[in-house]
Design an enzyme around this catalytic site. Sequence first.
Site, PDB file in Angstrom:
ATOM      1  CG  ASP A 294      -2.040  -1.117   0.981  1.00  0.00           C
ATOM      2  OD1 ASP A 294      -2.321  -1.468  -0.174  1.00  0.00           O
ATOM      3  OD2 ASP A 294      -2.573  -1.611   1.975  1.00  0.00           O
ATOM      4  CE1 TYR A 378      -9.300  -4.904   5.942  1.00  0.00           C
ATOM      5  CE2 TYR A 378      -7.540  -3.765   7.064  1.00  0.00           C
ATOM      6  CZ  TYR A 378      -8.419  -4.818   6.985  1.00  0.00           C
ATOM      7  OH  TYR A 378      -8.418  -5.772   7.969  1.00  0.00           O
TER       8      TYR A 378
HETATM    9 NI    NI Z   1      -7.386  -7.597   7.290  1.00  0.00          NI
END
Ligand code: NI
Length: 633
Positions: A294, A378
Amino acid sequence: MDTVLAGVRAESHPLDPLSSTEIAAAAQIVRAGHDLGAGMRFETIVLHEPDSPAHTDRQAFVATYDVATGDLFEAIVSLTRATILRWTPRPGAKPRIAPDEFLLAEEIAKQDPRFVAALAKRGITDLSLVCSDPWSCGVFGHKDEEGRRLIQTITWVRNSPHDNQYAHPVEGLSALVDINRGEVVRIDDHGVVPVPREEANYLARFQKVWREGLKPIEVVQPEGPSFTVDGYGVEWCGWRFRVGFTPREGLVLHDLRIRDGESWRGIVKRACLAEMVVPYGHPSGVHPRKNAFDCGEYGIGVLANSLTLGCDCLGAIHYFDAVVNRIDGSAQVIANAICLHEEDCGILWKHSDFRTGDSDVRRSRRLVISFIATVGNYEYGFYWHLYLDGTIELDVKLTGIVNTAGTMQDGTTGRGTRVASGVVGHVHQHVFNVRLDMAVDGPNNTVVEVDTVADPPGPDNPWHNALSIKETPLLTEKAARRRTDPAHMRWWKIVNRERTTAIGHHPGYKLAPHSALRTPAAPGSQVGQRAGFVSHDIWVTPTRGDERWPAGDYVNQSGPGEGLPAWTEQDRPVADQPITVWHSFGHNHVVRPEDYPVQPVVHCGFMLQPFGFFDRNPTLDIPPAKSSHSCCA
Ligand code: NI
Protein backbone atom coordinates in the site's frame (compact mmCIF):
# COMPACT_ATOMS: atom_id res chain seq x y z
CA MET A 1 10.88 32.00 -13.67
CA ASP A 2 10.09 34.85 -11.27
CA THR A 3 6.68 33.33 -10.58
CA VAL A 4 8.41 30.13 -9.52
CA LEU A 5 10.74 31.92 -7.16
CA ALA A 6 7.86 33.88 -5.72
CA GLY A 7 6.27 30.58 -4.79
CA VAL A 8 9.07 29.62 -2.43
CA ARG A 9 8.09 30.82 0.98
CA ALA A 10 11.03 32.72 2.45
CA GLU A 11 10.08 31.62 5.95
CA SER A 12 9.83 27.89 5.22
CA HIS A 13 11.93 25.51 7.31
CA PRO A 14 14.18 23.22 5.21
CA LEU A 15 12.10 20.17 6.25
CA ASP A 16 8.66 21.69 5.53
CA PRO A 17 6.73 19.68 2.93
CA LEU A 18 6.38 21.31 -0.48
CA SER A 19 3.58 23.84 -0.83
CA SER A 20 1.03 23.71 -3.66
CA THR A 21 2.96 26.44 -5.45
CA GLU A 22 6.23 24.57 -5.08
CA ILE A 23 4.70 21.36 -6.45
CA ALA A 24 3.37 23.17 -9.50
CA ALA A 25 6.70 24.96 -9.93
CA ALA A 26 8.66 21.68 -9.78
CA ALA A 27 6.44 20.17 -12.48
CA GLN A 28 6.85 23.28 -14.61
CA ILE A 29 10.65 23.25 -14.30
CA VAL A 30 10.83 19.54 -15.22
CA ARG A 31 8.47 19.98 -18.16
CA ALA A 32 10.49 22.97 -19.39
CA GLY A 33 13.71 20.92 -19.31
CA HIS A 34 12.42 17.51 -20.44
CA ASP A 35 8.99 17.67 -22.05
CA LEU A 36 7.86 14.06 -22.52
CA GLY A 37 4.85 15.18 -24.57
CA ALA A 38 1.15 14.40 -24.26
CA GLY A 39 1.79 11.19 -22.31
CA MET A 40 3.81 12.93 -19.59
CA ARG A 41 2.66 12.11 -16.04
CA PHE A 42 4.07 12.83 -12.61
CA GLU A 43 4.29 9.94 -10.17
CA THR A 44 5.90 11.88 -7.33
CA ILE A 45 6.70 15.50 -6.57
CA VAL A 46 8.03 15.76 -3.05
CA LEU A 47 10.55 17.65 -0.97
CA HIS A 48 14.10 16.46 -1.58
CA GLU A 49 15.07 16.48 2.05
CA PRO A 50 18.32 18.31 2.75
CA ASP A 51 21.19 16.47 4.44
CA SER A 52 21.71 19.33 6.85
CA PRO A 53 19.31 21.98 8.17
CA ALA A 54 21.83 24.66 7.14
CA HIS A 55 21.08 23.86 3.49
CA THR A 56 19.44 26.89 1.88
CA ASP A 57 18.62 25.52 -1.58
CA ARG A 58 15.01 24.30 -1.62
CA GLN A 59 14.84 21.15 -3.74
CA ALA A 60 12.19 18.78 -5.05
CA PHE A 61 12.43 15.13 -6.03
CA VAL A 62 10.31 14.41 -9.12
CA ALA A 63 9.51 11.05 -10.71
CA THR A 64 7.93 11.54 -14.13
CA TYR A 65 6.95 9.05 -16.82
CA ASP A 66 5.53 8.75 -20.27
CA VAL A 67 2.45 6.57 -20.68
CA ALA A 68 3.24 6.20 -24.42
CA THR A 69 6.65 4.56 -23.91
CA GLY A 70 6.47 3.54 -20.25
CA ASP A 71 9.82 5.27 -19.60
CA LEU A 72 10.34 6.71 -16.13
CA PHE A 73 12.82 9.42 -15.13
CA GLU A 74 13.85 10.91 -11.81
CA ALA A 75 14.80 14.54 -11.38
CA ILE A 76 16.22 16.59 -8.56
CA VAL A 77 15.03 20.15 -9.04
CA SER A 78 16.28 23.30 -7.39
CA LEU A 79 13.21 25.42 -6.71
CA THR A 80 15.38 28.23 -5.47
CA ARG A 81 17.30 28.42 -8.75
CA ALA A 82 14.56 27.01 -11.01
CA THR A 83 16.86 24.42 -12.56
CA ILE A 84 17.10 20.66 -12.92
CA LEU A 85 20.12 19.48 -10.96
CA ARG A 86 19.92 15.79 -11.84
CA TRP A 87 18.04 13.77 -14.46
CA THR A 88 18.17 9.99 -14.16
CA PRO A 89 16.46 7.41 -16.36
CA ARG A 90 15.14 4.42 -14.40
CA PRO A 91 14.73 1.70 -17.04
CA GLY A 92 12.04 -0.82 -16.21
CA ALA A 93 10.68 1.12 -13.22
CA LYS A 94 6.89 1.26 -13.03
CA PRO A 95 5.18 4.13 -11.22
CA ARG A 96 2.69 3.65 -8.43
CA ILE A 97 -1.02 3.37 -9.18
CA ALA A 98 -2.40 6.87 -8.61
CA PRO A 99 -5.82 7.74 -7.17
CA ASP A 100 -6.49 9.43 -10.54
CA GLU A 101 -6.23 5.96 -12.09
CA PHE A 102 -8.62 4.12 -9.74
CA LEU A 103 -11.88 4.95 -11.52
CA LEU A 104 -10.12 5.10 -14.85
CA ALA A 105 -9.23 1.39 -14.60
CA GLU A 106 -12.85 0.56 -13.80
CA GLU A 107 -14.09 2.62 -16.75
CA ILE A 108 -11.69 0.87 -19.11
CA ALA A 109 -12.94 -2.52 -17.89
CA LYS A 110 -16.58 -1.53 -18.27
CA GLN A 111 -16.01 -0.39 -21.85
CA ASP A 112 -14.72 -3.83 -22.85
CA PRO A 113 -17.46 -6.01 -24.42
CA ARG A 114 -15.86 -9.19 -23.03
CA PHE A 115 -16.17 -7.83 -19.48
CA VAL A 116 -19.77 -6.73 -20.10
CA ALA A 117 -20.58 -10.19 -21.49
CA ALA A 118 -18.99 -11.92 -18.48
CA LEU A 119 -21.13 -9.76 -16.17
CA ALA A 120 -24.25 -10.56 -18.21
CA LYS A 121 -23.51 -14.27 -17.79
CA ARG A 122 -23.89 -13.59 -14.04
CA GLY A 123 -27.14 -11.70 -14.50
CA ILE A 124 -25.55 -8.27 -14.06
CA THR A 125 -26.59 -5.74 -16.67
CA ASP A 126 -26.67 -2.38 -14.84
CA LEU A 127 -23.03 -1.32 -15.14
CA SER A 128 -23.59 1.72 -12.92
CA LEU A 129 -23.86 -0.67 -9.95
CA VAL A 130 -20.68 -2.59 -10.81
CA CYS A 131 -17.59 -1.78 -8.71
CA SER A 132 -14.34 -3.16 -10.08
CA ASP A 133 -11.56 -2.21 -7.65
CA PRO A 134 -8.07 -1.38 -8.94
CA TRP A 135 -5.54 -3.90 -7.60
CA SER A 136 -1.84 -3.92 -8.22
CA CYS A 137 -1.10 -7.28 -9.76
CA GLY A 138 2.49 -8.30 -9.20
CA VAL A 139 4.58 -10.38 -11.59
CA PHE A 140 3.24 -13.73 -12.78
CA GLY A 141 5.24 -14.29 -15.95
CA HIS A 142 2.35 -14.34 -18.46
CA LYS A 143 3.57 -13.49 -21.98
CA ASP A 144 0.77 -11.02 -22.75
CA GLU A 145 1.66 -8.97 -19.62
CA GLU A 146 5.30 -8.29 -20.46
CA GLY A 147 6.31 -4.63 -20.58
CA ARG A 148 2.87 -3.42 -19.60
CA ARG A 149 1.82 -1.35 -16.57
CA LEU A 150 -1.08 -3.35 -15.20
CA ILE A 151 -4.05 -3.11 -12.90
CA GLN A 152 -6.23 -6.12 -12.07
CA THR A 153 -9.77 -5.00 -11.38
CA ILE A 154 -11.62 -7.22 -8.90
CA THR A 155 -15.37 -7.01 -9.04
CA TRP A 156 -18.35 -6.52 -6.72
CA VAL A 157 -21.84 -5.20 -7.42
CA ARG A 158 -24.29 -3.06 -5.47
CA ASN A 159 -28.01 -3.71 -5.16
CA SER A 160 -28.65 0.06 -5.06
CA PRO A 161 -26.47 3.16 -5.29
CA HIS A 162 -25.41 3.37 -1.58
CA ASP A 163 -25.43 -0.36 -0.90
CA ASN A 164 -22.24 -1.99 0.42
CA GLN A 165 -20.81 -3.68 -2.65
CA TYR A 166 -18.52 -5.94 -0.64
CA ALA A 167 -21.59 -7.96 0.38
CA HIS A 168 -21.90 -9.03 -3.25
CA PRO A 169 -18.62 -10.41 -4.64
CA VAL A 170 -18.66 -11.23 -8.33
CA GLU A 171 -16.37 -14.18 -7.75
CA GLY A 172 -13.87 -15.33 -10.32
CA LEU A 173 -14.04 -12.32 -12.65
CA SER A 174 -11.37 -9.73 -13.23
CA ALA A 175 -10.20 -7.49 -15.99
CA LEU A 176 -6.48 -7.07 -16.54
CA VAL A 177 -6.04 -3.45 -17.61
CA ASP A 178 -3.00 -1.83 -19.20
CA ILE A 179 -3.44 1.52 -17.50
CA ASN A 180 -0.81 3.31 -19.60
CA ARG A 181 -2.41 2.30 -22.92
CA GLY A 182 -5.96 2.43 -21.61
CA GLU A 183 -6.88 -1.07 -22.83
CA VAL A 184 -7.98 -4.40 -21.43
CA VAL A 185 -5.25 -7.00 -21.91
CA ARG A 186 -7.38 -9.96 -20.91
CA ILE A 187 -10.54 -10.91 -19.09
CA ASP A 188 -9.93 -13.64 -16.51
CA ASP A 189 -13.15 -15.57 -15.98
CA HIS A 190 -12.71 -18.51 -13.62
CA GLY A 191 -16.34 -19.61 -13.86
CA VAL A 192 -19.71 -18.44 -12.65
CA VAL A 193 -20.52 -18.56 -8.93
CA PRO A 194 -23.93 -17.17 -7.95
CA VAL A 195 -23.54 -13.61 -6.67
CA PRO A 196 -24.83 -13.37 -3.08
CA ARG A 197 -27.51 -10.68 -2.95
CA GLU A 198 -28.21 -10.47 0.79
CA GLU A 199 -27.46 -6.91 1.93
CA ALA A 200 -24.99 -6.08 4.71
CA ASN A 201 -25.05 -2.36 5.18
CA TYR A 202 -23.36 -0.39 7.94
CA LEU A 203 -24.07 3.22 6.96
CA ALA A 204 -26.21 5.16 9.43
CA ARG A 205 -28.75 5.71 6.65
CA PHE A 206 -29.54 1.97 6.66
CA GLN A 207 -29.61 1.47 10.46
CA LYS A 208 -33.18 1.14 11.78
CA VAL A 209 -32.64 0.45 15.50
CA TRP A 210 -30.17 2.33 17.71
CA ARG A 211 -28.69 1.08 20.96
CA GLU A 212 -30.11 3.17 23.80
CA GLY A 213 -28.50 4.67 26.88
CA LEU A 214 -25.28 6.14 25.47
CA LYS A 215 -24.79 9.46 27.32
CA PRO A 216 -22.31 11.92 25.79
CA ILE A 217 -18.65 11.78 26.83
CA GLU A 218 -17.09 15.16 26.20
CA VAL A 219 -13.40 16.02 26.22
CA VAL A 220 -13.03 19.37 27.99
CA GLN A 221 -9.80 21.37 27.80
CA PRO A 222 -10.85 24.68 29.38
CA GLU A 223 -7.41 26.25 29.00
CA GLY A 224 -6.75 24.81 25.53
CA PRO A 225 -4.14 22.22 24.60
CA SER A 226 -0.65 21.93 26.11
CA PHE A 227 1.08 21.96 22.73
CA THR A 228 2.27 24.85 20.63
CA VAL A 229 2.60 24.75 16.86
CA ASP A 230 4.85 26.98 14.76
CA GLY A 231 4.50 26.11 11.07
CA TYR A 232 5.32 22.40 11.05
CA GLY A 233 7.22 22.59 14.36
CA VAL A 234 5.54 21.22 17.50
CA GLU A 235 6.41 21.50 21.18
CA TRP A 236 4.54 19.62 23.89
CA CYS A 237 5.34 19.02 27.57
CA GLY A 238 9.06 18.55 27.08
CA TRP A 239 8.90 17.13 23.55
CA ARG A 240 9.91 18.83 20.31
CA PHE A 241 9.67 17.61 16.71
CA ARG A 242 8.67 18.59 13.18
CA VAL A 243 5.79 17.20 11.16
CA GLY A 244 6.40 16.08 7.58
CA PHE A 245 4.23 14.36 5.01
CA THR A 246 5.00 12.56 1.77
CA PRO A 247 2.73 10.97 -0.86
CA ARG A 248 4.23 7.53 -0.34
CA GLU A 249 4.86 7.40 3.44
CA GLY A 250 2.18 9.72 4.73
CA LEU A 251 3.11 11.21 8.09
CA VAL A 252 6.81 11.68 8.86
CA LEU A 253 8.19 12.77 12.23
CA HIS A 254 11.47 14.67 12.05
CA ASP A 255 14.02 15.29 14.78
CA LEU A 256 12.19 13.95 17.84
CA ARG A 257 13.79 15.41 20.94
CA ILE A 258 13.01 15.41 24.63
CA ARG A 259 14.00 18.02 27.17
CA ASP A 260 16.28 16.97 29.99
CA GLY A 261 17.10 19.91 32.23
CA GLU A 262 18.46 22.59 29.96
CA SER A 263 19.22 20.39 26.96
CA TRP A 264 17.11 18.90 24.17
CA ARG A 265 18.32 15.34 23.75
CA GLY A 266 17.78 13.64 20.39
CA ILE A 267 16.06 10.26 20.01
CA VAL A 268 14.95 9.76 16.41
CA LYS A 269 16.07 11.84 13.43
CA ARG A 270 13.29 10.63 11.14
CA ALA A 271 10.45 8.16 11.66
CA CYS A 272 7.85 6.94 9.17
CA LEU A 273 6.01 3.98 7.79
CA ALA A 274 8.22 2.86 4.90
CA GLU A 275 6.30 -0.04 3.38
CA MET A 276 3.50 -2.48 3.95
CA VAL A 277 2.20 -5.55 2.18
CA VAL A 278 -1.07 -7.43 2.46
CA PRO A 279 -0.74 -10.99 1.09
CA TYR A 280 -3.91 -13.08 0.74
CA GLY A 281 -3.77 -16.81 1.29
CA HIS A 282 -6.20 -18.21 -1.26
CA PRO A 283 -4.46 -19.99 -4.15
CA SER A 284 -6.99 -19.87 -6.99
CA GLY A 285 -9.12 -17.57 -9.10
CA VAL A 286 -8.36 -13.86 -8.95
CA HIS A 287 -6.86 -14.10 -5.44
CA PRO A 288 -3.18 -15.12 -5.83
CA ARG A 289 -2.50 -11.67 -7.32
CA LYS A 290 -3.70 -9.97 -4.15
CA ASN A 291 -0.44 -8.87 -2.49
CA ALA A 292 -0.96 -5.14 -2.12
CA PHE A 293 2.01 -2.97 -1.18
CA ASP A 294 0.00 0.00 0.00
CA CYS A 295 2.99 2.37 0.32
CA GLY A 296 5.07 1.29 -2.65
CA GLU A 297 2.29 0.49 -5.10
CA TYR A 298 -0.31 3.12 -4.18
CA GLY A 299 1.20 5.62 -1.72
CA ILE A 300 -0.38 5.69 1.72
CA GLY A 301 -0.06 9.51 1.92
CA VAL A 302 -2.04 10.31 -1.23
CA LEU A 303 -4.87 8.18 0.19
CA ALA A 304 -5.14 10.21 3.41
CA ASN A 305 -8.62 11.25 4.57
CA SER A 306 -9.78 14.73 5.46
CA LEU A 307 -10.61 14.28 9.15
CA THR A 308 -13.75 15.51 10.89
CA LEU A 309 -13.65 17.52 14.10
CA GLY A 310 -15.61 15.89 16.91
CA CYS A 311 -15.91 12.54 15.05
CA ASP A 312 -12.44 11.40 13.99
CA CYS A 313 -10.74 13.54 16.60
CA LEU A 314 -11.93 14.71 20.04
CA GLY A 315 -10.65 17.60 22.12
CA ALA A 316 -8.60 20.65 21.18
CA ILE A 317 -7.31 19.74 17.74
CA HIS A 318 -4.66 21.19 15.50
CA TYR A 319 -4.96 20.01 11.91
CA PHE A 320 -2.24 20.07 9.32
CA ASP A 321 -3.23 19.90 5.65
CA ALA A 322 -1.36 17.50 3.40
CA VAL A 323 -0.28 18.66 -0.04
CA VAL A 324 0.41 15.98 -2.63
CA ASN A 325 0.82 15.95 -6.40
CA ARG A 326 -1.64 14.64 -8.94
CA ILE A 327 -0.41 12.82 -12.01
CA ASP A 328 -0.88 15.95 -14.16
CA GLY A 329 1.71 17.74 -12.00
CA SER A 330 -0.76 19.93 -10.16
CA ALA A 331 -1.11 19.98 -6.39
CA GLN A 332 -3.94 18.51 -4.37
CA VAL A 333 -4.59 19.79 -0.86
CA ILE A 334 -6.01 17.18 1.52
CA ALA A 335 -7.49 19.47 4.16
CA ASN A 336 -7.19 18.38 7.81
CA ALA A 337 -5.18 15.29 6.92
CA ILE A 338 -3.02 15.17 10.05
CA CYS A 339 -4.57 15.44 13.49
CA LEU A 340 -2.58 16.68 16.50
CA HIS A 341 -4.18 16.43 19.92
CA GLU A 342 -3.58 15.23 23.45
CA GLU A 343 -5.38 12.52 25.36
CA ASP A 344 -5.73 11.52 28.97
CA CYS A 345 -4.15 8.09 29.29
CA GLY A 346 -5.05 6.71 32.69
CA ILE A 347 -2.55 6.78 35.51
CA LEU A 348 1.13 7.50 34.94
CA TRP A 349 2.32 6.14 38.29
CA LYS A 350 0.99 5.60 41.82
CA HIS A 351 2.15 4.44 45.19
CA SER A 352 0.56 4.23 48.60
CA ASP A 353 2.79 3.83 51.66
CA PHE A 354 0.87 1.51 53.97
CA ARG A 355 2.67 2.85 57.03
CA THR A 356 2.54 6.61 56.52
CA GLY A 357 -0.67 6.69 54.51
CA ASP A 358 1.09 8.84 51.90
CA SER A 359 -0.50 8.16 48.53
CA ASP A 360 0.55 9.88 45.33
CA VAL A 361 -0.80 9.39 41.85
CA ARG A 362 -0.10 11.22 38.58
CA ARG A 363 -2.19 11.23 35.43
CA SER A 364 -0.61 10.08 32.20
CA ARG A 365 -1.31 11.85 28.96
CA ARG A 366 -0.08 11.43 25.46
CA LEU A 367 0.32 13.55 22.39
CA VAL A 368 -1.26 11.92 19.35
CA ILE A 369 -0.14 12.70 15.80
CA SER A 370 -2.22 10.74 13.34
CA PHE A 371 -3.68 10.26 9.90
CA ILE A 372 -6.05 7.75 8.33
CA ALA A 373 -5.71 6.36 4.81
CA THR A 374 -8.40 4.61 2.80
CA VAL A 375 -7.00 1.93 0.48
CA GLY A 376 -10.00 0.66 -1.44
CA ASN A 377 -11.98 -1.48 0.98
CA TYR A 378 -9.67 -0.92 3.96
CA GLU A 379 -8.76 1.85 6.38
CA TYR A 380 -5.44 2.22 8.16
CA GLY A 381 -5.05 4.72 10.99
CA PHE A 382 -1.48 5.55 11.93
CA TYR A 383 -1.26 7.03 15.42
CA TRP A 384 2.10 8.12 16.78
CA HIS A 385 1.96 8.62 20.55
CA LEU A 386 4.43 10.56 22.70
CA TYR A 387 4.22 10.03 26.46
CA LEU A 388 5.44 12.13 29.37
CA ASP A 389 7.99 9.46 30.39
CA GLY A 390 9.81 9.57 27.05
CA THR A 391 7.98 6.64 25.43
CA ILE A 392 7.26 6.77 21.70
CA GLU A 393 4.62 4.43 20.29
CA LEU A 394 3.10 3.70 16.92
CA ASP A 395 -0.42 2.31 17.12
CA VAL A 396 -1.78 1.18 13.75
CA LYS A 397 -5.55 0.86 13.68
CA LEU A 398 -7.01 -1.46 11.05
CA THR A 399 -10.63 -0.99 10.10
CA GLY A 400 -12.82 -0.66 7.02
CA ILE A 401 -14.21 -3.60 5.11
CA VAL A 402 -12.74 -7.06 4.74
CA ASN A 403 -11.87 -7.82 1.14
CA THR A 404 -14.66 -10.29 0.53
CA ALA A 405 -14.73 -13.19 -1.90
CA GLY A 406 -17.44 -15.53 -3.07
CA THR A 407 -17.51 -19.20 -2.21
CA MET A 408 -15.75 -21.75 -4.41
CA GLN A 409 -17.52 -23.40 -7.35
CA ASP A 410 -18.60 -26.29 -5.07
CA GLY A 411 -20.00 -23.88 -2.44
CA THR A 412 -17.15 -24.36 0.08
CA THR A 413 -15.33 -21.38 1.57
CA GLY A 414 -11.78 -22.16 0.44
CA ARG A 415 -9.09 -20.61 2.65
CA GLY A 416 -11.32 -18.36 4.65
CA THR A 417 -14.13 -17.70 7.06
CA ARG A 418 -17.75 -17.59 5.98
CA VAL A 419 -19.02 -14.16 7.05
CA ALA A 420 -22.45 -14.37 5.38
CA SER A 421 -24.24 -16.73 3.05
CA GLY A 422 -22.01 -16.98 -0.02
CA VAL A 423 -19.49 -14.43 1.31
CA VAL A 424 -15.99 -15.33 2.53
CA GLY A 425 -13.09 -13.43 4.11
CA HIS A 426 -9.82 -15.14 3.15
CA VAL A 427 -6.97 -15.46 5.59
CA HIS A 428 -4.47 -12.68 4.98
CA GLN A 429 -1.82 -10.62 6.72
CA HIS A 430 -1.01 -6.96 7.07
CA VAL A 431 2.74 -6.51 7.39
CA PHE A 432 4.15 -3.05 8.06
CA ASN A 433 7.73 -1.86 8.01
CA VAL A 434 8.80 1.33 9.77
CA ARG A 435 12.00 3.19 9.03
CA LEU A 436 13.63 4.73 12.10
CA ASP A 437 16.71 6.92 11.60
CA MET A 438 17.95 6.73 15.14
CA ALA A 439 19.86 9.50 16.90
CA VAL A 440 19.82 8.56 20.57
CA ASP A 441 21.81 11.28 22.31
CA GLY A 442 23.80 11.98 19.18
CA PRO A 443 24.27 10.66 15.66
CA ASN A 444 26.28 7.49 16.38
CA ASN A 445 24.21 4.57 17.63
CA THR A 446 24.43 0.79 17.95
CA VAL A 447 21.71 -1.85 18.25
CA VAL A 448 22.10 -4.37 21.07
CA GLU A 449 20.00 -7.55 21.17
CA VAL A 450 18.78 -8.38 24.66
CA ASP A 451 17.75 -11.94 25.59
CA THR A 452 16.56 -13.12 28.98
CA VAL A 453 18.10 -16.54 29.55
CA ALA A 454 17.44 -19.12 32.27
CA ASP A 455 20.83 -20.31 33.60
CA PRO A 456 21.49 -24.05 33.78
CA PRO A 457 21.20 -25.58 37.24
CA GLY A 458 24.56 -25.91 39.00
CA PRO A 459 26.55 -24.96 42.05
CA ASP A 460 25.97 -21.23 41.38
CA ASN A 461 22.29 -21.81 40.65
CA PRO A 462 21.25 -24.30 43.32
CA TRP A 463 17.58 -23.34 43.30
CA HIS A 464 17.26 -23.14 39.49
CA ASN A 465 15.92 -19.60 39.58
CA ALA A 466 18.86 -17.76 37.95
CA LEU A 467 18.04 -15.50 35.00
CA SER A 468 20.75 -13.82 32.99
CA ILE A 469 20.52 -10.94 30.60
CA LYS A 470 22.50 -11.68 27.46
CA GLU A 471 23.41 -8.59 25.45
CA THR A 472 24.74 -8.95 21.91
CA PRO A 473 25.73 -5.86 19.92
CA LEU A 474 24.72 -6.22 16.27
CA LEU A 475 27.82 -5.02 14.45
CA THR A 476 27.17 -5.64 10.74
CA GLU A 477 24.14 -5.70 8.47
CA LYS A 478 23.95 -9.47 8.10
CA ALA A 479 24.37 -10.02 11.83
CA ALA A 480 21.62 -7.47 12.39
CA ARG A 481 18.93 -9.32 10.39
CA ARG A 482 17.08 -10.58 13.43
CA ARG A 483 13.83 -12.15 14.54
CA THR A 484 11.99 -12.09 17.81
CA ASP A 485 12.43 -15.07 20.13
CA PRO A 486 9.55 -15.55 22.56
CA ALA A 487 11.53 -18.25 24.42
CA HIS A 488 14.06 -15.58 25.40
CA MET A 489 11.77 -12.53 25.62
CA ARG A 490 13.95 -10.89 22.99
CA TRP A 491 13.99 -7.17 22.37
CA TRP A 492 16.48 -4.66 21.09
CA LYS A 493 18.09 -1.58 22.54
CA ILE A 494 19.44 1.31 20.47
CA VAL A 495 22.30 2.81 22.46
CA ASN A 496 24.88 5.54 22.14
CA ARG A 497 28.13 3.87 23.19
CA GLU A 498 29.99 7.17 23.05
CA ARG A 499 28.16 8.42 26.12
CA THR A 500 27.74 7.16 29.64
CA THR A 501 25.14 8.38 32.08
CA ALA A 502 25.85 9.37 35.67
CA ILE A 503 24.87 5.89 36.87
CA GLY A 504 27.00 4.17 34.27
CA HIS A 505 24.75 3.23 31.34
CA HIS A 506 25.06 3.98 27.67
CA PRO A 507 21.88 6.00 27.06
CA GLY A 508 19.45 3.88 25.10
CA TYR A 509 15.96 3.26 23.82
CA LYS A 510 14.29 -0.14 23.95
CA LEU A 511 12.41 -1.29 20.87
CA ALA A 512 9.55 -3.45 22.15
CA PRO A 513 8.39 -5.60 19.20
CA HIS A 514 4.95 -6.46 20.53
CA SER A 515 3.34 -7.08 17.13
CA ALA A 516 6.03 -9.15 15.44
CA LEU A 517 4.51 -11.82 13.23
CA ARG A 518 5.58 -14.71 11.07
CA THR A 519 4.72 -14.63 7.40
CA PRO A 520 5.02 -17.86 5.47
CA ALA A 521 6.51 -15.95 2.51
CA ALA A 522 7.46 -19.10 0.65
CA PRO A 523 10.42 -18.39 -1.67
CA GLY A 524 8.24 -18.78 -4.77
CA SER A 525 5.48 -16.45 -3.54
CA GLN A 526 5.14 -12.79 -4.49
CA VAL A 527 5.86 -11.83 -0.89
CA GLY A 528 8.83 -14.20 -0.69
CA GLN A 529 10.30 -12.60 -3.80
CA ARG A 530 9.26 -8.96 -3.61
CA ALA A 531 8.73 -8.26 0.10
CA GLY A 532 11.96 -9.51 1.65
CA PHE A 533 11.52 -7.08 4.53
CA VAL A 534 8.94 -9.46 6.08
CA SER A 535 11.57 -12.16 6.62
CA HIS A 536 13.08 -10.42 9.66
CA ASP A 537 11.60 -8.41 12.50
CA ILE A 538 14.46 -5.94 12.55
CA TRP A 539 17.12 -4.91 10.13
CA VAL A 540 19.85 -2.33 10.68
CA THR A 541 21.56 -0.36 7.91
CA PRO A 542 23.88 2.63 7.80
CA THR A 543 21.63 5.67 7.34
CA ARG A 544 21.57 6.57 3.65
CA GLY A 545 19.32 9.17 2.06
CA ASP A 546 18.94 6.97 -1.04
CA GLU A 547 17.93 3.86 0.94
CA ARG A 548 14.35 4.74 1.75
CA TRP A 549 12.25 1.84 0.49
CA PRO A 550 12.57 -1.61 2.07
CA ALA A 551 10.94 -3.38 -0.92
CA GLY A 552 12.73 -1.29 -3.56
CA ASP A 553 12.37 2.16 -5.11
CA TYR A 554 9.59 1.16 -7.53
CA VAL A 555 7.50 -1.65 -6.11
CA ASN A 556 4.74 -1.84 -8.71
CA GLN A 557 5.52 -5.04 -10.69
CA SER A 558 8.98 -5.03 -9.11
CA GLY A 559 11.62 -7.72 -9.43
CA PRO A 560 12.80 -10.05 -6.66
CA GLY A 561 15.09 -9.17 -3.77
CA GLU A 562 15.05 -5.40 -3.93
CA GLY A 563 15.53 -3.08 -0.95
CA LEU A 564 16.61 -4.43 2.42
CA PRO A 565 17.65 -7.93 1.24
CA ALA A 566 19.92 -6.42 -1.44
CA TRP A 567 21.37 -3.57 0.62
CA THR A 568 22.22 -5.74 3.60
CA GLU A 569 24.10 -8.26 1.41
CA GLN A 570 26.92 -5.67 1.51
CA ASP A 571 27.24 -6.50 5.22
CA ARG A 572 28.33 -2.97 6.02
CA PRO A 573 29.29 -2.05 9.61
CA VAL A 574 26.35 -0.69 11.60
CA ALA A 575 27.93 0.08 14.97
CA ASP A 576 28.80 3.48 16.43
CA GLN A 577 27.61 5.41 13.40
CA PRO A 578 24.35 6.89 12.06
CA ILE A 579 22.04 3.90 11.68
CA THR A 580 18.54 3.19 10.44
CA VAL A 581 16.50 0.55 12.24
CA TRP A 582 13.76 -1.12 10.18
CA HIS A 583 11.08 -2.95 12.12
CA SER A 584 8.53 -5.28 10.52
CA PHE A 585 5.33 -6.01 12.41
CA GLY A 586 1.69 -6.53 11.68
CA HIS A 587 -1.57 -8.33 12.06
CA ASN A 588 -2.34 -11.91 11.05
CA HIS A 589 -5.93 -11.61 9.96
CA VAL A 590 -8.02 -14.73 10.31
CA VAL A 591 -11.30 -13.05 9.50
CA ARG A 592 -14.05 -13.11 12.14
CA PRO A 593 -17.75 -12.93 11.26
CA GLU A 594 -17.72 -9.90 13.59
CA ASP A 595 -15.35 -8.13 11.17
CA TYR A 596 -18.27 -7.92 8.76
CA PRO A 597 -19.79 -5.84 7.25
CA VAL A 598 -17.42 -3.24 8.70
CA GLN A 599 -14.51 -4.17 10.92
CA PRO A 600 -14.16 -2.85 14.47
CA VAL A 601 -10.62 -1.49 14.90
CA VAL A 602 -7.84 -3.97 15.57
CA HIS A 603 -4.42 -2.77 16.65
CA CYS A 604 -0.79 -3.51 15.99
CA GLY A 605 2.37 -1.49 16.45
CA PHE A 606 5.50 -1.12 18.53
CA MET A 607 7.01 0.97 21.27
CA LEU A 608 10.29 2.78 21.87
CA GLN A 609 10.93 3.25 25.58
CA PRO A 610 13.84 5.02 27.24
CA PHE A 611 16.22 2.43 28.77
CA GLY A 612 19.05 3.98 30.74
CA PHE A 613 18.46 7.20 28.81
CA PHE A 614 17.40 8.94 32.01
CA ASP A 615 18.92 8.24 35.41
CA ARG A 616 15.50 7.71 36.98
CA ASN A 617 11.80 8.17 36.29
CA PRO A 618 11.75 11.50 34.44
CA THR A 619 8.15 12.31 35.44
CA LEU A 620 8.54 13.24 39.13
CA ASP A 621 8.10 16.83 37.97
CA ILE A 622 4.58 16.20 36.64
CA PRO A 623 2.32 18.12 39.03
CA PRO A 624 -0.55 16.31 40.76
CA ALA A 625 -3.84 17.18 39.08
CA LYS A 626 -7.47 16.60 39.87
CA SER A 627 -10.25 16.80 37.31
CA SER A 628 -12.89 19.26 38.46
CA HIS A 629 -15.38 17.79 35.98
CA SER A 630 -15.33 14.34 37.58
CA CYS A 631 -18.25 13.49 39.85
CA CYS A 632 -19.75 10.56 41.67
CA ALA A 633 -22.47 8.96 39.60
NI1 NI B 1 -7.39 -7.60 7.29
